[in-house]
Design a protein around this motif. Sequence first.
Motif, mmCIF file in Angstrom:
data_model
loop_
_atom_site.group_PDB
_atom_site.id
_atom_site.type_symbol
_atom_site.label_atom_id
_atom_site.label_comp_id
_atom_site.label_asym_id
_atom_site.label_seq_id
_atom_site.Cartn_x
_atom_site.Cartn_y
_atom_site.Cartn_z
ATOM 1 N N PRO A 170 0.813 -1.772 -0.099
ATOM 2 C CA PRO A 170 -0.216 -0.373 0.141
ATOM 3 C C PRO A 170 0.807 1.509 -0.438
ATOM 4 N N LEU A 171 2.111 1.597 0.905
ATOM 5 C CA LEU A 171 2.738 2.930 0.294
ATOM 6 C C LEU A 171 3.235 2.211 -0.378
ATOM 7 N N LEU A 172 3.936 1.744 -1.049
ATOM 8 C CA LEU A 172 4.347 1.266 -2.424
ATOM 9 C C LEU A 172 3.366 1.911 -3.398
ATOM 10 N N GLN A 173 2.199 1.667 -3.297
ATOM 11 C CA GLN A 173 1.278 2.010 -4.848
ATOM 12 C C GLN A 173 0.706 3.347 -4.312
ATOM 13 N N HIS A 174 0.869 4.210 -3.230
ATOM 14 C CA HIS A 174 0.636 5.534 -2.448
ATOM 15 C C HIS A 174 1.683 6.138 -3.169
ATOM 16 N N GLN A 175 2.843 5.625 -3.151
ATOM 17 C CA GLN A 175 4.099 6.936 -3.675
ATOM 18 C C GLN A 175 4.700 5.925 -5.031
ATOM 19 N N LEU A 176 4.145 5.338 -5.345
ATOM 20 C CA LEU A 176 4.639 4.556 -7.112
ATOM 21 C C LEU A 176 4.851 5.938 -7.463
ATOM 22 N N VAL A 177 4.639 6.512 -8.170
ATOM 23 C CA VAL A 177 4.814 7.647 -9.131
ATOM 24 C C VAL A 177 5.903 8.750 -8.367
ATOM 25 N N ASP A 178 5.943 9.673 -7.750
ATOM 26 C CA ASP A 178 7.447 9.906 -7.284
ATOM 27 C C ASP A 178 7.907 9.257 -6.939
ATOM 28 N N TYR A 179 8.297 7.700 -6.489
ATOM 29 C CA TYR A 179 9.482 7.158 -6.553
ATOM 30 C C TYR A 179 9.953 6.753 -7.850
ATOM 31 N N GLU A 180 8.858 5.934 -8.226
ATOM 32 C CA GLU A 180 9.969 5.574 -9.898
ATOM 33 C C GLU A 180 9.958 6.731 -10.868
ATOM 34 N N ARG A 181 9.678 7.779 -10.585
ATOM 35 C CA ARG A 181 10.460 8.765 -11.275
ATOM 36 C C ARG A 181 11.638 9.652 -10.962
ATOM 37 N N THR A 182 11.861 9.466 -9.168
ATOM 38 C CA THR A 182 12.889 10.065 -8.685
ATOM 39 C C THR A 182 14.145 9.405 -8.552
ATOM 40 N N MET A 183 13.770 7.824 -8.676
ATOM 41 C CA MET A 183 14.351 7.042 -8.697
ATOM 42 C C MET A 183 15.329 6.625 -10.710
ATOM 43 N N PHE A 184 14.243 6.620 -11.460
ATOM 44 C CA PHE A 184 14.755 7.464 -12.885
ATOM 45 C C PHE A 184 15.602 7.498 -13.167
ATOM 46 N N GLU A 255 13.502 2.705 -22.797
ATOM 47 C CA GLU A 255 14.108 2.457 -21.454
ATOM 48 C C GLU A 255 12.823 2.941 -20.262
ATOM 49 N N THR A 256 12.661 3.802 -20.536
ATOM 50 C CA THR A 256 11.150 4.127 -19.788
ATOM 51 C C THR A 256 9.907 3.221 -19.683
ATOM 52 N N LEU A 257 10.221 1.664 -20.125
ATOM 53 C CA LEU A 257 9.577 0.608 -20.163
ATOM 54 C C LEU A 257 9.458 -0.556 -19.783
ATOM 55 N N MET A 258 11.205 -1.006 -19.348
ATOM 56 C CA MET A 258 11.588 -2.274 -19.148
ATOM 57 C C MET A 258 10.680 -2.453 -17.696
ATOM 58 N N THR A 259 10.053 -2.113 -17.177
ATOM 59 C CA THR A 259 9.626 -2.823 -15.200
ATOM 60 C C THR A 259 8.034 -3.422 -15.790
ATOM 61 N N ASP A 260 8.075 -2.825 -17.192
ATOM 62 C CA ASP A 260 7.015 -3.559 -18.175
ATOM 63 C C ASP A 260 6.791 -4.676 -19.218
ATOM 64 N N VAL A 425 4.898 8.852 -14.329
ATOM 65 C CA VAL A 425 6.021 8.551 -13.980
ATOM 66 C C VAL A 425 6.314 9.156 -15.299
ATOM 67 N N TYR A 426 7.475 9.312 -16.088
ATOM 68 C CA TYR A 426 7.694 9.922 -17.332
ATOM 69 C C TYR A 426 7.219 10.488 -17.875
ATOM 70 N N GLY A 427 6.251 11.313 -17.927
ATOM 71 C CA GLY A 427 5.387 12.145 -18.347
ATOM 72 C C GLY A 427 6.037 13.413 -18.458
ATOM 73 N N PRO A 428 7.341 14.046 -17.398
ATOM 74 C CA PRO A 428 7.899 15.080 -17.572
ATOM 75 C C PRO A 428 9.734 14.884 -18.776
ATOM 76 N N PHE A 429 9.570 13.360 -18.814
ATOM 77 C CA PHE A 429 11.033 12.811 -19.583
ATOM 78 C C PHE A 429 10.259 12.775 -21.011
ATOM 79 N N TYR A 430 8.890 12.547 -21.264
ATOM 80 C CA TYR A 430 8.575 12.434 -22.995
ATOM 81 C C TYR A 430 7.990 13.445 -23.409
#
Length: 454
Positions: A170-184, A255-260, A425-430
């Motif tokens: 649940p914590l990951l789901q809540h913060q997933l967008v920010d977490y993945e964008r920061t990690m990437f 690269e932005t779709l590697m996780t999927d 997640v990756y909108g700013p990069f696109y």
Amino acid sequence: MAAAGDLLNLTIAHKIAVNEDFELKKKPIPENSLVGHVKRIVHQAFWDHLESELNAEPPKYEHAIKLFEEIREILLSFLHNGGSWLRNQICEVLDTDLIRQQAEHSAVDIEGLASYIISTMGKLCAPVRDKDIQELKVTGNIVQVLRQIFHVLDLMNMDMVNFAIKTIRPLLQHQLVDYERTMFQEILEKTPGGLKQTTKWIRESLEEELLSLPETALTPGAEKTSKANLSPTLVLNNSYLKLLQWDYQKKVFPETLMTDEVRLQELAEKLNQLKITACLSLITNNMVGAITDSQPEVANRLKRISAVLLEGMNKRNFNLKEVLTSIGVQTCVEINKNLLERNLPTLGAEVQANLVGQFSSIEEEGNPIRSLIDKRIQLYLKSLLSLPSPPKCLPPVPGGLALIQQELEALGSQYASIVNLNKQVYGPFYANILRKLLFGEEATGKAEASSSDD
């Protein structure tokens, strides 16, 4: 290597968040493999050595004490921050210094220690392990008991890991967008050119959109204006549509779709099978529609037959033409069987040959029926991507796809869910890549500075 580690963490976090059924499982080593053979020999040698030590006169306890020490640490790891009374009790009973003192006087109660360990495991295990604990009984062969204790402790360790995954989801789901964008972004900072394949993927879609414009828009003076007038959303959506027709064996994934990548490949394989099923249905309806329309159970049975025979069609050694011929023959058999049951004349040899021939021709490149079905499916998926997230209702399925409507809607919903999360997640990069491709270098931002062109 640091970037690879970050990518691994990102991939695991993504899997945990998006897959409610995700859990870790211990992969068994094949018994007949070299690794399995070596492991079996080494383990057996260890337990045989332990047994010879305990059966010696006087008994030797050094290896047994090390096992009790290891068991103590495993039991303590299950307690985390709580269970202070039990923690103290475990440390007191499995005090290796005390056990060594007892060993010097040959006064170690190994059976008693094993009984205490089993009892403690019963207090700490998940309900699913209750049966495994009940089967642990102290017998005369104490080495076999210890061996089984370690086996169940391994299972309990995996249960604990999966419980932690379930807790953190649940914590990951809540913060997933920010977490993945920061990690990437951190990955990009460690790997210059980290958006090369993503840029190439979007550029291909952009060039296809430009080619689809009227010729007057592609004159030297009008090309720049045409680029500026292209919708970035349209270009990006068309890029996403390419993912379901991707050559996963030869082309490098963005690269932005590697996780999927794995999930999208599975969807692409399912979609290919649905396309063939829809083609077969359309041909059957065109040739013997009067029969199948009045007998829906026949159409559904033919659909099930096709699904079974097309299973694994994405494997390299799959002979699609041969399978399509087999489906055609089986279709004729099923239809004739139904006609006989209703005392109606069966299909003539010419009609059957024509139907089988049309089925087998679906495999050919540029087949008009396959092209038609493909365009209609692409139209449906494109309309899905244009809907808000989450959509209030699904768009209507185009004609000719009624037989696969349920499966197509389910697949389309999964696909749209992946795409919409990826956009978040990756909108700013696109956005930076599109600004560069459409308007030049001036719009470069932080994410773009980490990407590179071909």
